[in-house]
Enzyme design. Structure first.
Site, PDB file in Angstrom:
ATOM      1  N   ARG A  15       7.830  -7.988 -11.920  1.00  0.00           N
ATOM      2  CA  ARG A  15       6.298  -7.584 -11.928  1.00  0.00           C
ATOM      3  C   ARG A  15       5.360  -8.262 -12.770  1.00  0.00           C
ATOM      4  O   ARG A  15       4.915  -8.715 -12.507  1.00  0.00           O
ATOM      5  CB  ARG A  15       5.995  -6.099 -12.309  1.00  0.00           C
ATOM      6  CG  ARG A  15       7.297  -5.564 -13.384  1.00  0.00           C
ATOM      7  CD  ARG A  15       6.253  -3.798 -13.311  1.00  0.00           C
ATOM      8  NE  ARG A  15       7.192  -3.011 -14.427  1.00  0.00           N
ATOM      9  CZ  ARG A  15       6.572  -1.973 -15.071  1.00  0.00           C
ATOM     10  NH1 ARG A  15       6.221  -1.449 -13.741  1.00  0.00           N
ATOM     11  NH2 ARG A  15       7.853  -2.246 -16.103  1.00  0.00           N
ATOM     12  N   GLU A  63      -7.267   4.050  -3.728  1.00  0.00           N
ATOM     13  CA  GLU A  63      -5.990   2.205  -3.258  1.00  0.00           C
ATOM     14  C   GLU A  63      -7.420   2.122  -1.679  1.00  0.00           C
ATOM     15  O   GLU A  63      -6.891   0.577  -1.031  1.00  0.00           O
ATOM     16  CB  GLU A  63      -5.081   2.758  -2.723  1.00  0.00           C
ATOM     17  CG  GLU A  63      -4.232   2.712  -4.558  1.00  0.00           C
ATOM     18  CD  GLU A  63      -3.835   4.160  -4.893  1.00  0.00           C
ATOM     19  OE1 GLU A  63      -3.379   4.230  -5.658  1.00  0.00           O
ATOM     20  OE2 GLU A  63      -4.550   4.977  -4.537  1.00  0.00           O
ATOM     21  N   PHE A  88       1.686   3.310  -3.298  1.00  0.00           N
ATOM     22  CA  PHE A  88       0.579   4.246  -3.375  1.00  0.00           C
ATOM     23  C   PHE A  88       0.285   3.121  -1.745  1.00  0.00           C
ATOM     24  O   PHE A  88      -1.647   3.357  -1.675  1.00  0.00           O
ATOM     25  CB  PHE A  88      -0.329   3.587  -4.519  1.00  0.00           C
ATOM     26  CG  PHE A  88       0.118   4.555  -5.358  1.00  0.00           C
ATOM     27  CD1 PHE A  88       0.451   5.258  -5.192  1.00  0.00           C
ATOM     28  CD2 PHE A  88       0.431   4.933  -6.798  1.00  0.00           C
ATOM     29  CE1 PHE A  88       0.955   6.529  -6.358  1.00  0.00           C
ATOM     30  CE2 PHE A  88       0.828   5.456  -7.593  1.00  0.00           C
ATOM     31  CZ  PHE A  88       1.018   6.381  -7.529  1.00  0.00           C
ATOM     32  N   HIS A 113       6.932  -1.552  -8.258  1.00  0.00           N
ATOM     33  CA  HIS A 113       8.127  -0.044  -7.983  1.00  0.00           C
ATOM     34  C   HIS A 113       8.181   0.073  -6.583  1.00  0.00           C
ATOM     35  O   HIS A 113       7.944   1.119  -5.730  1.00  0.00           O
ATOM     36  CB  HIS A 113       7.332   0.694  -8.411  1.00  0.00           C
ATOM     37  CG  HIS A 113       6.632   0.542 -10.021  1.00  0.00           C
ATOM     38  ND1 HIS A 113       6.184   0.374 -10.801  1.00  0.00           N
ATOM     39  CD2 HIS A 113       6.854   2.326 -10.781  1.00  0.00           C
ATOM     40  CE1 HIS A 113       6.047  -0.016 -12.106  1.00  0.00           C
ATOM     41  NE2 HIS A 113       6.758   1.091 -11.674  1.00  0.00           N
TER      42      HIS A 113
END
Length: 322
Positions: A15, A63, A88, A113
């Site tokens: 990330r 989202e 998400f 994640h």
């Protein structure tokens, strides 16, 4: 803007490498905007927010709306990069399907994640279904880089690519596993180690574990070929079929449910082009739990010894068929 940090170093998280890659590439791609779901500190997008605040759009914890906004921006010529946690992105699957993929909008969804790498956040935050969901959506490209070095190259590639993309990054520090001369090519699998007895096909964090498994097997005089399948869709049919024919059996390894993910994609290819014994290393259709990523990998059978054991089973099945 501060000077870019060297990417792809040992122990870098995917990330953070992604966030720094965006900064490095921003001037070459002035139409890129980064959209955030209030998690920039967890996706690496904070690097872009600091360097290019006027090109950073805070959408909040919404989202579905964020993906809709991205589709609208893409329709007017922008290149929106949607950033959030992998779990998400599933909230916005309908908007991704209709507003982005159906319309072939040039939106990039980049998710941190993924899988058991979410670790202590537990089952509610561990996306073990995202590859299955996004590879089933028409017009979507799906990418899972192996280390920070590949993230850098893949980020450049998806910004050049015209069309919807879903790309995983990663939460935890990840070792460098790819060689200095490695070149990411969208849609191409890469053979990292040659072998004649079994092919290990892996993506993401499992690539490093597959390479370690190959070393374990080598000590037993078992020659394992290791393939980095960082592009899940479009999948490299030619390389996978050739490897299956050369070695006669295949093991897939992924930080994802064994149903519908990378292993299923490989099985679909080989069933049509090069049938052979297969074994699947992944989460066995259960939810995860809270724990450190390495502890979870051991509990759910995603480690190098688990890959080596699967290779032995595949080879034994091949022998019984011969």
């Amino acid at each position: 803007m501060s000077a870019p940090v060297l990417l792809g170093s040992s122990g870098d998280s995917l990330r953070e490498a992604f966030g720094r890659a965006l900064v490095t590439l921003a001037d070459a791609h002035p139409r890129v905007l980064v959209l955030d779901g209030d998690v920039a500190g967890g996706t690496g997008a904070h690097h872009f927010r600091k360097a290019y605040p006027t090109r950073f759009v805070q959408c909040g914890i919404a989202e579905q709306n964020m993906v809709g906004v991205a589709a609208g921006l893409a329709a007017t010529g922008w290149i929106p990069v949607v950033t959030t946690f992998a779990v998400f992105t599933l909230r916005a699957l309908e908007q991704t399907r209709l507003s982005v993929a159906y319309s072939k909008r040039n939106v990039k969804i980049v998710a941190s994640h993924p899988g058991l790498d979410a670790g202590p956040d537990g089952a509610s935050a561990q996306a073990l279904e995202d590859l299955a969901a996004f590879r089933a959506v028409p017009n979507m490209t799906v990418i899972v880089p192996a280390d920070a070095f590949e993230v850098e190259q893949a980020t450049a590639a998806i910004l050049q690519h015209d069309g919807p993309v879903y790309m995983r990054t990663g939460r935890s520090p990840a070792p460098r596993v790819l060689p200095a001369d490695y070149q990411f090519e969208l849609g191409k699998a890469k053979i990292l180690r040659d072998g004649k007895d079994v092919t290990l096909v892996a993506c993401g964090v499992e690539v490093g574990r597959a390479l370690t498994a190959a070393e374990v097997l080598a000590a037993e005089n078992i020659s394992a070929r290791v393939v980095n399948l960082s592009t899940i869709k479009p999948i490299d049919i030619d390389t996978l079929a050739r490897c299956a024919r050369d070695t006669g059996c295949v093991v897939t390894a992924e930080d994802h449910n064994v149903h519908g993910g990378m292993g299923s994609a490989v099985a679909e290819v080989l069933a049509a082009h090069a049938p052979c014994p297969m074994e699947f290393v992944g989460v066995r259709d259960v939810f995860g739990e809270s724990g450190e990523p390495q502890e979870l990998a051991e509990k759910y059978g995603l480690t190098a010894p688990a890959i080596a054991a699967a290779a032995r089973r595949a080879i034994e099945r091949k022998r019984r068929m011969s």
